[in-house]
Design a protein around this motif. Structure first.
Motif, PDB file in Angstrom:
ATOM      1  N   PRO A   1      27.876  45.250  46.872  1.00 40.52           N
ATOM      2  CA  PRO A   1      26.508  45.014  47.339  1.00 40.52           C
ATOM      3  C   PRO A   1      25.821  46.213  47.981  1.00 40.52           C
ATOM      4  O   PRO A   1      24.636  46.455  47.699  1.00 40.52           O
ATOM      5  N   PRO A   2      26.478  47.003  48.851  1.00 40.88           N
ATOM      6  CA  PRO A   2      25.756  48.099  49.499  1.00 40.88           C
ATOM      7  C   PRO A   2      25.166  49.127  48.543  1.00 40.88           C
ATOM      8  O   PRO A   2      24.093  49.660  48.794  1.00 40.88           O
ATOM      9  N   ASP A   3      25.884  49.458  47.462  1.00 38.01           N
ATOM     10  CA  ASP A   3      25.315  50.442  46.534  1.00 38.01           C
ATOM     11  C   ASP A   3      24.761  49.804  45.260  1.00 38.01           C
ATOM     12  O   ASP A   3      24.321  50.499  44.357  1.00 38.01           O
ATOM     13  N   LYS A   4      24.793  48.485  45.205  1.00 30.56           N
ATOM     14  CA  LYS A   4      24.212  47.749  44.071  1.00 30.56           C
ATOM     15  C   LYS A   4      24.703  48.316  42.738  1.00 30.56           C
ATOM     16  O   LYS A   4      23.923  48.687  41.858  1.00 30.56           O
ATOM     17  N   ARG A   5      26.020  48.306  42.578  1.00 28.02           N
ATOM     18  CA  ARG A   5      26.622  48.771  41.337  1.00 28.02           C
ATOM     19  C   ARG A   5      27.715  47.802  40.886  1.00 28.02           C
ATOM     20  O   ARG A   5      28.396  47.202  41.713  1.00 28.02           O
ATOM     21  N   VAL A   6      27.873  47.733  39.579  1.00 29.31           N
ATOM     22  CA  VAL A   6      28.993  47.027  38.971  1.00 29.31           C
ATOM     23  C   VAL A   6      30.017  48.090  38.570  1.00 29.31           C
ATOM     24  O   VAL A   6      29.655  49.092  37.937  1.00 29.31           O
ATOM     25  N   TYR A   7      31.269  47.868  38.947  1.00 29.83           N
ATOM     26  CA  TYR A   7      32.337  48.838  38.674  1.00 29.83           C
ATOM     27  C   TYR A   7      33.326  48.257  37.667  1.00 29.83           C
ATOM     28  O   TYR A   7      33.743  47.106  37.794  1.00 29.83           O
ATOM     29  N   LEU A   8      33.715  49.093  36.715  1.00 29.82           N
ATOM     30  CA  LEU A   8      34.574  48.614  35.632  1.00 29.82           C
ATOM     31  C   LEU A   8      35.460  49.721  35.107  1.00 29.82           C
ATOM     32  O   LEU A   8      34.964  50.771  34.680  1.00 29.82           O
ATOM     33  N   ASP A   9      36.765  49.504  35.163  1.00 27.28           N
ATOM     34  CA  ASP A   9      37.710  50.314  34.404  1.00 27.28           C
ATOM     35  C   ASP A   9      38.023  49.503  33.151  1.00 27.28           C
ATOM     36  O   ASP A   9      38.590  48.409  33.240  1.00 27.28           O
ATOM     37  N   ILE A  10      37.656  50.022  32.000  1.00 31.59           N
ATOM     38  CA  ILE A  10      37.751  49.209  30.784  1.00 31.59           C
ATOM     39  C   ILE A  10      39.197  48.919  30.381  1.00 31.59           C
ATOM     40  O   ILE A  10      39.430  48.066  29.521  1.00 31.59           O
ATOM     41  N   SER A  11      40.160  49.589  31.015  1.00 36.14           N
ATOM     42  CA  SER A  11      41.564  49.240  30.746  1.00 36.14           C
ATOM     43  C   SER A  11      41.877  47.837  31.243  1.00 36.14           C
ATOM     44  O   SER A  11      42.882  47.245  30.862  1.00 36.14           O
ATOM     45  N   PHE A  12      40.995  47.290  32.106  1.00 33.16           N
ATOM     46  CA  PHE A  12      41.185  45.917  32.587  1.00 33.16           C
ATOM     47  C   PHE A  12      41.272  44.928  31.438  1.00 33.16           C
ATOM     48  O   PHE A  12      42.003  43.928  31.525  1.00 33.16           O
ATOM     49  N   PHE A  13      40.552  45.186  30.362  1.00 35.19           N
ATOM     50  CA  PHE A  13      40.524  44.211  29.277  1.00 35.19           C
ATOM     51  C   PHE A  13      41.867  44.109  28.561  1.00 35.19           C
ATOM     52  O   PHE A  13      42.177  43.082  27.965  1.00 35.19           O
ATOM     53  N   GLN A  14      42.671  45.167  28.641  1.00 36.45           N
ATOM     54  CA  GLN A  14      44.045  45.067  28.150  1.00 36.45           C
ATOM     55  C   GLN A  14      44.855  44.144  29.051  1.00 36.45           C
ATOM     56  O   GLN A  14      45.653  43.338  28.579  1.00 36.45           O
ATOM     57  N   THR A  15      44.630  44.267  30.366  1.00 37.42           N
ATOM     58  CA  THR A  15      45.303  43.392  31.327  1.00 37.42           C
ATOM     59  C   THR A  15      44.897  41.937  31.113  1.00 37.42           C
ATOM     60  O   THR A  15      45.719  41.029  31.199  1.00 37.42           O
ATOM     61  N   LEU A  16      43.610  41.728  30.847  1.00 42.58           N
ATOM     62  CA  LEU A  16      43.105  40.379  30.632  1.00 42.58           C
ATOM     63  C   LEU A  16      43.863  39.681  29.510  1.00 42.58           C
ATOM     64  O   LEU A  16      44.159  38.483  29.584  1.00 42.58           O
ATOM     65  N   GLN A  17      44.211  40.443  28.481  1.00 45.83           N
ATOM     66  CA  GLN A  17      44.948  39.862  27.362  1.00 45.83           C
ATOM     67  C   GLN A  17      46.459  39.852  27.608  1.00 45.83           C
ATOM     68  O   GLN A  17      47.101  38.807  27.506  1.00 45.83           O
ATOM     69  N   SER A  18      47.025  41.011  27.955  1.00 43.81           N
ATOM     70  CA  SER A  18      48.481  41.111  28.027  1.00 43.81           C
ATOM     71  C   SER A  18      49.064  40.426  29.246  1.00 43.81           C
ATOM     72  O   SER A  18      50.155  39.861  29.194  1.00 43.81           O
ATOM     73  N   GLU A  19      48.361  40.455  30.390  1.00 41.09           N
ATOM     74  CA  GLU A  19      48.895  39.881  31.614  1.00 41.09           C
ATOM     75  C   GLU A  19      48.348  38.484  31.910  1.00 41.09           C
ATOM     76  O   GLU A  19      49.057  37.631  32.452  1.00 41.09           O
ATOM     77  N   LEU A  20      47.081  38.257  31.571  1.00 36.67           N
ATOM     78  CA  LEU A  20      46.451  36.985  31.914  1.00 36.67           C
ATOM     79  C   LEU A  20      46.343  36.033  30.724  1.00 36.67           C
ATOM     80  O   LEU A  20      45.929  34.891  30.885  1.00 36.67           O
ATOM     81  N   GLY A  21      46.699  36.501  29.533  1.00 40.29           N
ATOM     82  CA  GLY A  21      46.793  35.613  28.379  1.00 40.29           C
ATOM     83  C   GLY A  21      45.494  35.256  27.693  1.00 40.29           C
ATOM     84  O   GLY A  21      45.443  34.300  26.907  1.00 40.29           O
TER      85      GLY A  21
END
Length: 302
Positions: free
Chosen positions: A144-164
């Motif tokens: 909220p303070p800097d009004k930015r969305v932060y994303l490391d796109i490697s997360f999407f590998q985690t979403l599949q491999s770790e979270l199913g």
């Protein structure tokens, strides 16, 4: 998810800092959790801050119009036209951002509300933010303070491999849209309401479910956001896209994550809502396309 090859892409709302270094440590609430490596360590960090509406103890504020810079080795400045996606698949994140922010930038003024930009900052490994330093392990987040969305796109590998999750372009777009949902909440003052952070009816759960609903609203109107010449960014969504979006919402439900990490479900520790709730509120927004359907704060039946 069909991207429009004729669309003019605007990279001014996307900061690509991959490879530029910076930052260290963790966001507040991350380092203090005694976790080990592997799936448990990843998911327990994710459950704290994944798709979260800001950092505990941090309120709103910040500059009204953030300055955008592309400085990293993974520079997305080459993403100028829809056709550039064929040479650089990461251009899809510019598509997501342009469509999502383009919709809200047009929708809020129709409701008498000024829209303030929220750049999408793509980073790798670690990043400095107005909410503190963050590593990739915390998952996508909005500060909220800097009004930015932060994303490391490697997360999407985690979403599949770790979270199913099944994954796919629209699953990614759902995650980004959820974070922009937190930005809309910030502009309306909803994030200031968050006082309780654990429990099935906690303020944190209400905030997360509302952000899911707002992501659903964008989904309803995803094919309406246009570039300066009137070309849409996204030409169409398929039934498979919607299924994958709902699947991603379910994968980050508190009950699913708790079952994976501790073998049991403890509702008193919920912070984001169950898989069923996340899917249902996402679908509520998608079916209605109207912000008034997303009042998670005024209902007893979450």
């Amino acid at each position: 998810m069909k991207f429009n090859p004729d669309a003019d892409l605007d990279t001014s709302g996307v900061e690509d800092t991959r490879g530029s270094g910076g930052g260290g440590g963790m966001l507040p609430g991350g380092m203090g959790i005694p976790v080990g490596g592997g799936i448990g360590g990843i998911i327990l960090l994710v459950v704290i801050l994944l798709l979260n509406g800001g950092i505990p103890g941090v309120g709103g504020g910040g500059a009204d119009e953030p300055t955008v810079r592309n400085t990293g080795a993974g520079n997305l400045d080459t993403c100028k036209k829809g056709t550039d996606l064929a040479q650089n698949e990461d251009c899809r994140f510019v598509f997501y951002q342009n469509s999502i922010e383009g919709f809200w930038a047009a929708e809020l003024p129709r409701r008498g509300k000024k829209y303030t930009r929220a750049p999408l900052r793509i980073f790798s490994q670690q990043v400095n933010t107005a909410c503190g330093a963050a590593s990739s392990a915390v998952g996508p987040f909005y500060c909220p303070p800097d009004k930015r969305v932060y994303l490391d796109i490697s997360f999407f590998q985690t979403l599949q491999s770790e979270l199913g999750a099944q994954g796919g372009n629209f699953a990614e777009a759902y995650v980004v849209a959820h974070e922009y949902g937190h930005h809309i909440q910030n502009l309306y003052g909803y994030l200031d309401r968050i006082k309780t952070r654990e429990g099935p009816t906690s303020d944190s759960v209400r905030s997360e479910l509302q952000a899911d609903c707002l992501a659903g609203i964008w989904t309803k109107h995803a094919t309406t956001a246009q570039d300066k010449d009137g070309d849409t960014f996204i030409e169409g969504l398929t039934e498979d896209d919607i299924v994958r979006g709902l699947d991603a919402a379910a994968a980050v439900g508190d009950d699913r994550i708790q079952q994976k990490t501790q073998g049991r479900v403890t509702p008193e520790n919920f912070s984001h809502g169950t898989a069923e709730q996340r899917m249902r509120w996402f679908k509520t927004g998608m079916d209605s396309g109207d912000m008034t359907s997303c009042d998670t704060w005024g209902t007893d039946s979450l």
